[in-house]
Design a protein around this motif. Sequence first.
Motif, PDB file in Angstrom:
ATOM      1  N   LEU A  11     -21.513  13.958  24.497  1.00  0.00           N
ATOM      2  CA  LEU A  11     -21.699  13.908  23.270  1.00  0.00           C
ATOM      3  C   LEU A  11     -23.128  14.811  22.787  1.00  0.00           C
ATOM      4  O   LEU A  11     -23.112  15.525  21.937  1.00  0.00           O
ATOM      5  CB  LEU A  11     -21.855  12.590  22.963  1.00  0.00           C
ATOM      6  CG  LEU A  11     -22.214  12.329  21.193  1.00  0.00           C
ATOM      7  CD1 LEU A  11     -21.302  13.206  20.125  1.00  0.00           C
ATOM      8  CD2 LEU A  11     -22.107  11.024  20.710  1.00  0.00           C
ATOM      9  N   GLU A  12     -24.203  14.375  23.534  1.00  0.00           N
ATOM     10  CA  GLU A  12     -25.365  15.164  23.344  1.00  0.00           C
ATOM     11  C   GLU A  12     -25.276  16.576  23.450  1.00  0.00           C
ATOM     12  O   GLU A  12     -25.730  17.492  22.772  1.00  0.00           O
ATOM     13  CB  GLU A  12     -26.561  14.610  24.190  1.00  0.00           C
ATOM     14  CG  GLU A  12     -27.977  14.874  23.819  1.00  0.00           C
ATOM     15  CD  GLU A  12     -28.313  16.177  24.202  1.00  0.00           C
ATOM     16  OE1 GLU A  12     -29.064  16.896  23.620  1.00  0.00           O
ATOM     17  OE2 GLU A  12     -27.925  16.557  25.270  1.00  0.00           O
ATOM     18  N   GLU A  13     -24.818  16.876  24.463  1.00  0.00           N
ATOM     19  CA  GLU A  13     -24.415  18.541  24.869  1.00  0.00           C
ATOM     20  C   GLU A  13     -23.992  19.095  23.966  1.00  0.00           C
ATOM     21  O   GLU A  13     -24.350  20.243  23.399  1.00  0.00           O
ATOM     22  CB  GLU A  13     -23.952  18.505  26.266  1.00  0.00           C
ATOM     23  CG  GLU A  13     -24.968  18.112  27.586  1.00  0.00           C
ATOM     24  CD  GLU A  13     -24.210  18.284  28.720  1.00  0.00           C
ATOM     25  OE1 GLU A  13     -23.002  18.604  28.700  1.00  0.00           O
ATOM     26  OE2 GLU A  13     -24.814  17.958  29.814  1.00  0.00           O
ATOM     27  N   ASP A  14     -22.566  18.663  23.422  1.00  0.00           N
ATOM     28  CA  ASP A  14     -21.914  19.229  22.542  1.00  0.00           C
ATOM     29  C   ASP A  14     -22.333  19.374  21.000  1.00  0.00           C
ATOM     30  O   ASP A  14     -22.212  20.061  20.375  1.00  0.00           O
ATOM     31  CB  ASP A  14     -20.432  18.599  22.669  1.00  0.00           C
ATOM     32  CG  ASP A  14     -19.630  19.338  23.742  1.00  0.00           C
ATOM     33  OD1 ASP A  14     -19.881  20.598  24.012  1.00  0.00           O
ATOM     34  OD2 ASP A  14     -18.854  18.333  24.522  1.00  0.00           O
ATOM     35  N   HIS A  15     -22.965  18.120  20.771  1.00  0.00           N
ATOM     36  CA  HIS A  15     -23.745  18.218  19.621  1.00  0.00           C
ATOM     37  C   HIS A  15     -25.007  19.171  19.528  1.00  0.00           C
ATOM     38  O   HIS A  15     -24.914  19.936  18.136  1.00  0.00           O
ATOM     39  CB  HIS A  15     -24.476  16.934  19.189  1.00  0.00           C
ATOM     40  CG  HIS A  15     -25.198  16.898  18.025  1.00  0.00           C
ATOM     41  ND1 HIS A  15     -26.778  16.798  18.251  1.00  0.00           N
ATOM     42  CD2 HIS A  15     -25.237  16.822  16.688  1.00  0.00           C
ATOM     43  CE1 HIS A  15     -27.253  17.024  17.021  1.00  0.00           C
ATOM     44  NE2 HIS A  15     -26.362  16.784  16.163  1.00  0.00           N
ATOM     45  N   ARG A  16     -25.423  19.392  20.494  1.00  0.00           N
ATOM     46  CA  ARG A  16     -26.647  20.542  20.603  1.00  0.00           C
ATOM     47  C   ARG A  16     -25.910  21.830  20.105  1.00  0.00           C
ATOM     48  O   ARG A  16     -26.652  22.585  19.620  1.00  0.00           O
ATOM     49  CB  ARG A  16     -27.444  20.198  21.791  1.00  0.00           C
ATOM     50  CG  ARG A  16     -28.394  21.441  22.006  1.00  0.00           C
ATOM     51  CD  ARG A  16     -29.436  21.020  23.152  1.00  0.00           C
ATOM     52  NE  ARG A  16     -28.677  20.505  24.429  1.00  0.00           N
ATOM     53  CZ  ARG A  16     -28.136  21.186  25.227  1.00  0.00           C
ATOM     54  NH1 ARG A  16     -27.760  22.586  25.113  1.00  0.00           N
ATOM     55  NH2 ARG A  16     -27.356  20.565  26.297  1.00  0.00           N
ATOM     56  N   ARG A  17     -25.080  22.051  21.097  1.00  0.00           N
ATOM     57  CA  ARG A  17     -24.076  23.391  20.801  1.00  0.00           C
ATOM     58  C   ARG A  17     -23.604  23.630  19.330  1.00  0.00           C
ATOM     59  O   ARG A  17     -23.645  24.727  19.025  1.00  0.00           O
ATOM     60  CB  ARG A  17     -23.029  23.398  22.002  1.00  0.00           C
ATOM     61  CG  ARG A  17     -23.679  23.564  23.476  1.00  0.00           C
ATOM     62  CD  ARG A  17     -22.469  23.431  24.302  1.00  0.00           C
ATOM     63  NE  ARG A  17     -22.814  23.529  25.613  1.00  0.00           N
ATOM     64  CZ  ARG A  17     -22.497  22.664  26.539  1.00  0.00           C
ATOM     65  NH1 ARG A  17     -21.601  21.544  26.282  1.00  0.00           N
ATOM     66  NH2 ARG A  17     -23.116  22.590  27.961  1.00  0.00           N
ATOM     67  N   LEU A  18     -22.956  22.561  18.980  1.00  0.00           N
ATOM     68  CA  LEU A  18     -22.399  22.328  17.461  1.00  0.00           C
ATOM     69  C   LEU A  18     -23.525  23.080  16.497  1.00  0.00           C
ATOM     70  O   LEU A  18     -23.493  23.575  15.567  1.00  0.00           O
ATOM     71  CB  LEU A  18     -21.841  21.276  17.194  1.00  0.00           C
ATOM     72  CG  LEU A  18     -20.829  21.122  15.910  1.00  0.00           C
ATOM     73  CD1 LEU A  18     -19.862  19.998  16.127  1.00  0.00           C
ATOM     74  CD2 LEU A  18     -21.785  20.859  14.487  1.00  0.00           C
ATOM     75  N   ARG A  19     -24.789  22.183  16.827  1.00  0.00           N
ATOM     76  CA  ARG A  19     -25.868  22.718  15.907  1.00  0.00           C
ATOM     77  C   ARG A  19     -26.223  23.981  15.617  1.00  0.00           C
ATOM     78  O   ARG A  19     -26.593  24.541  14.705  1.00  0.00           O
ATOM     79  CB  ARG A  19     -26.894  21.315  15.976  1.00  0.00           C
ATOM     80  CG  ARG A  19     -28.015  21.443  14.680  1.00  0.00           C
ATOM     81  CD  ARG A  19     -29.188  21.023  14.876  1.00  0.00           C
ATOM     82  NE  ARG A  19     -30.094  20.855  13.509  1.00  0.00           N
ATOM     83  CZ  ARG A  19     -30.373  21.956  13.259  1.00  0.00           C
ATOM     84  NH1 ARG A  19     -30.276  22.962  13.782  1.00  0.00           N
ATOM     85  NH2 ARG A  19     -31.263  21.756  12.057  1.00  0.00           N
ATOM     86  N   ALA A  20     -26.338  24.371  17.008  1.00  0.00           N
ATOM     87  CA  ALA A  20     -26.960  25.889  17.378  1.00  0.00           C
ATOM     88  C   ALA A  20     -25.908  26.871  16.694  1.00  0.00           C
ATOM     89  O   ALA A  20     -26.351  27.678  15.996  1.00  0.00           O
ATOM     90  CB  ALA A  20     -27.145  25.898  18.750  1.00  0.00           C
ATOM     91  N   ALA A  21     -24.582  26.525  16.925  1.00  0.00           N
ATOM     92  CA  ALA A  21     -23.623  27.405  16.220  1.00  0.00           C
ATOM     93  C   ALA A  21     -23.540  27.394  14.844  1.00  0.00           C
ATOM     94  O   ALA A  21     -23.376  28.262  14.011  1.00  0.00           O
ATOM     95  CB  ALA A  21     -22.415  27.195  16.912  1.00  0.00           C
ATOM     96  N   GLY A  22     -24.023  26.038  14.316  1.00  0.00           N
ATOM     97  CA  GLY A  22     -23.790  25.885  12.790  1.00  0.00           C
ATOM     98  C   GLY A  22     -25.024  26.620  12.168  1.00  0.00           C
ATOM     99  O   GLY A  22     -25.113  26.576  10.814  1.00  0.00           O
ATOM    100  N   ALA A  23     -26.013  26.746  12.879  1.00  0.00           N
ATOM    101  CA  ALA A  23     -27.203  27.630  12.079  1.00  0.00           C
ATOM    102  C   ALA A  23     -27.018  28.987  11.751  1.00  0.00           C
ATOM    103  O   ALA A  23     -28.118  29.444  11.304  1.00  0.00           O
ATOM    104  CB  ALA A  23     -28.437  27.304  12.998  1.00  0.00           C
ATOM    105  N   ALA A  24     -25.914  29.466  12.289  1.00  0.00           N
ATOM    106  CA  ALA A  24     -25.521  30.836  11.917  1.00  0.00           C
ATOM    107  C   ALA A  24     -25.026  30.773  10.488  1.00  0.00           C
ATOM    108  O   ALA A  24     -25.294  30.087   9.595  1.00  0.00           O
ATOM    109  CB  ALA A  24     -24.231  31.119  12.847  1.00  0.00           C
ATOM    110  N   ASP A  25     -24.442  32.003   9.982  1.00  0.00           N
ATOM    111  CA  ASP A  25     -23.905  32.214   8.704  1.00  0.00           C
ATOM    112  C   ASP A  25     -23.263  31.076   7.988  1.00  0.00           C
ATOM    113  O   ASP A  25     -21.964  30.535   8.420  1.00  0.00           O
ATOM    114  CB  ASP A  25     -23.186  33.480   8.635  1.00  0.00           C
ATOM    115  CG  ASP A  25     -22.634  33.698   7.063  1.00  0.00           C
ATOM    116  OD1 ASP A  25     -23.296  32.987   6.238  1.00  0.00           O
ATOM    117  OD2 ASP A  25     -21.932  34.726   7.010  1.00  0.00           O
ATOM    118  N   PRO A  26     -23.751  30.449   7.256  1.00  0.00           N
ATOM    119  CA  PRO A  26     -23.025  29.110   6.688  1.00  0.00           C
ATOM    120  C   PRO A  26     -21.596  29.302   5.896  1.00  0.00           C
ATOM    121  O   PRO A  26     -20.891  28.828   5.804  1.00  0.00           O
ATOM    122  CB  PRO A  26     -23.857  28.432   5.507  1.00  0.00           C
ATOM    123  CG  PRO A  26     -25.067  29.406   5.293  1.00  0.00           C
ATOM    124  CD  PRO A  26     -25.059  30.408   6.417  1.00  0.00           C
TER     125      PRO A  26
END
Length: 250
Positions: A11-26
């Motif tokens: 969960l921690e690893e995938d949350h971190r990846r999701l947040r990183a990708a989510g910081a792209a163009d909203p």
Amino acid sequence: MLNSARYLTLLEEDHRRLRAAGAADPAASVPSCPGWTLADLVDHVGEVYLHKAETMRLGAWPEPWPPEPDPEGPLHRLDRAYAALCAEFAAREPGEAALTWYDPDQTVGFWVRRMALETVVHRIDAELAAGTPVTPVADDLAADGIDEILTVMLAFATTTWADEFGDGLAEADGRPVSIAAGEERWLVRATPAGVEVARGERASGAASVAGTPQDVLLWLWGRQDGAALTFGGDDALVERLRRLLKESTQ
């Protein structure tokens, strides 16, 4: 199922990846979630985290719901919600009682598993939207995700609320679909009364689906078109399975 520590690590690893990708163009479109932007996806995950944290904190479904949008934006809600979710998990044992919508499992452990699997699917959605490489899903999590969608999302839903599935169940004749993901096997049998799932059953089905754990998981969740899978037998049974999955995961 995996143990709670493994779920929380993933969960921690995938949350971190999701947040990183989510910081792209909203405003970027999410190809695997038609009609959603990346901002919508991030906001959805944050709302899901908050809902589960509040449910565990209150011991009841939070009302009113949903909350107002975060004035600081979806990423801020995601950060706040993930911190709240982790705090609730840290304060409880996996076997501790917790309200869930899945009658057979009323424990904190259900939400630990569910949030790990919710996050990995939406992390892939975010990576697709951001145009970044899709990080492979660990085989153990992918196989567990297959078991969850078949037994929790499909079998439980169709047997509990069979009348909501219309012709998809009414026309089912009990002929099974065999699913192979790496070394793991499931036999899925749809009848008018609901869907039955047997894990570890290696009997042949009237139709079959086979592939890597990740590819099978993403196909079951509607994130892949099946080009990476091998199909056999009666195509109509596979199509019925897809329709039932779509109904049970909306």
